[in-house]
Design a protein around this motif. Structure first.
Motif, PDB file in Angstrom:
ATOM      1  N   ARG A  44       0.824  -1.212   0.000  1.00 55.26           N
ATOM      2  CA  ARG A  44       0.000   0.000   0.000  1.00 55.26           C
ATOM      3  C   ARG A  44       0.855   1.258   0.000  1.00 55.26           C
ATOM      4  NH1 ARG A  44      -3.920   0.569   4.267  1.00 55.26           N
ATOM      5  NH2 ARG A  44      -3.436  -1.443   5.122  1.00 55.26           N
ATOM      6  N   VAL A  45       2.015   1.212   0.623  1.00 57.56           N
ATOM      7  CA  VAL A  45       2.930   2.360   0.573  1.00 57.56           C
ATOM      8  C   VAL A  45       3.344   2.601  -0.875  1.00 57.56           C
ATOM      9  CG1 VAL A  45       5.221   3.213   1.228  1.00 57.56           C
ATOM     10  CG2 VAL A  45       3.761   2.091   2.936  1.00 57.56           C
ATOM     11  N   MET A  46       3.683   1.533  -1.572  1.00 61.94           N
ATOM     12  CA  MET A  46       4.096   1.647  -2.974  1.00 61.94           C
ATOM     13  C   MET A  46       2.964   2.208  -3.832  1.00 61.94           C
ATOM     14  SD  MET A  46       7.227   0.668  -2.876  1.00 61.94           S
ATOM     15  CE  MET A  46       7.761   0.264  -4.509  1.00 61.94           C
ATOM     16  N   GLU A  47       1.736   1.775  -3.577  1.00 58.98           N
ATOM     17  CA  GLU A  47       0.590   2.255  -4.343  1.00 58.98           C
ATOM     18  C   GLU A  47       0.266   3.705  -3.992  1.00 58.98           C
ATOM     19  OE1 GLU A  47      -3.954   0.869  -5.519  1.00 58.98           O
ATOM     20  OE2 GLU A  47      -2.868  -0.246  -3.975  1.00 58.98           O
ATOM     21  N   LYS A  62       9.790   5.951   2.428  1.00 63.20           N
ATOM     22  CA  LYS A  62       9.212   4.636   2.724  1.00 63.20           C
ATOM     23  C   LYS A  62       9.651   4.156   4.109  1.00 63.20           C
ATOM     24  CE  LYS A  62       8.762  -0.043   1.029  1.00 63.20           C
ATOM     25  NZ  LYS A  62       9.551  -1.123   0.485  1.00 63.20           N
ATOM     26  N   ALA A  63      10.918   4.324   4.430  1.00 66.48           N
ATOM     27  CA  ALA A  63      11.412   3.904   5.753  1.00 66.48           C
ATOM     28  C   ALA A  63      10.688   4.670   6.861  1.00 66.48           C
ATOM     29  CB  ALA A  63      12.920   4.120   5.848  1.00 66.48           C
ATOM     30  N   ILE A 129      -7.390   3.133  -1.951  1.00 67.88           N
ATOM     31  CA  ILE A 129      -6.205   2.345  -1.595  1.00 67.88           C
ATOM     32  C   ILE A 129      -6.319   1.819  -0.161  1.00 67.88           C
ATOM     33  CG2 ILE A 129      -3.705   2.499  -1.089  1.00 67.88           C
ATOM     34  CD1 ILE A 129      -3.553   4.514  -3.473  1.00 67.88           C
ATOM     35  N   HIS A 130      -6.808   2.647   0.730  1.00 74.01           N
ATOM     36  CA  HIS A 130      -6.740   2.331   2.160  1.00 74.01           C
ATOM     37  C   HIS A 130      -8.045   1.842   2.795  1.00 74.01           C
ATOM     38  CE1 HIS A 130      -2.646   3.851   2.394  1.00 74.01           C
ATOM     39  NE2 HIS A 130      -3.041   4.904   1.703  1.00 74.01           N
ATOM     40  N   PHE A 131      -9.174   2.063   2.119  1.00 79.61           N
ATOM     41  CA  PHE A 131     -10.465   1.686   2.700  1.00 79.61           C
ATOM     42  C   PHE A 131     -11.335   0.969   1.680  1.00 79.61           C
ATOM     43  CE2 PHE A 131      -9.104   5.225   5.337  1.00 79.61           C
ATOM     44  CZ  PHE A 131      -9.445   4.819   6.624  1.00 79.61           C
TER      45      PHE A 131
END
Length: 149
Positions: A44-47, A62-63, A129-131
């Motif tokens: 999901r971070v990548m998206e 990202k880190a 993406i998140h929900f």
């Protein structure tokens, strides 16, 4: 009513700012329609940050965003995307006006407490993406008749 995606980032969570941030949006008259507390999975971070993946700062971003839990929210209200961006303040807290979330609560661009969608289209993408659709609540706030003409 518009919807927007907001996320209290790991630094905001670690500093105990979730309640204050929610409170600012609720006091303004916006309606919380979804929320979750989690450490973001890599996929999901990548998206979510797809437009930044090839940029040199992405590994650090990202880190940071996966370094701890985030508080993800969907708020609804009239013109919420623009108004929430104004409430959040400039990306670089050094240029964020006093009274904004970043102007009051952040010091560094790399740890700027909160993410907010920058357009209605971006909000729809980020919410998706998140929900899941069924995770968004539909209800009428008791004070809505006093908020909108």
């Amino acid at each position: 009513m518009e919807q927007t995606f907001l996320m209290v980032k790991p630094d905001g969570v670690q500093r105990g700012l979730v309640g204050e941030i929610i409170s600012r949006f609720e006091r303004r008259g916006f309606k919380l329609v979804a929320a979750k507390f989690e450490r973001l999975p890599d996929a999901r971070v990548m998206e979510h940050y797809a437009e930044h993946v090839q940029k040199p700062f992405f590994p650090g971003l990202k880190a940071y965003i996966t370094s701890g839990p985030c508080f993800l929210m969907v708020f609804a209200g009239k013109n919420i995307v623009k108004i929430s961006r104004d409430m959040i303040g400039a990306t670089n807290p050094a240029g964020a006006a006093p009274g904004t979330i970043r102007g009051d609560l952040a010091l560094e661009i790399g740890m700027n407490v909160i993410h907010g969608s920058d357009s209605v289209e971006t909000a729809a993408r980020e919410i998706g993406i998140h929900f899941k659709p069924e995770e968004l609540a539909s209800y009428t706030r008791i004070d809505e008749q006093y908020l909108y003409e």
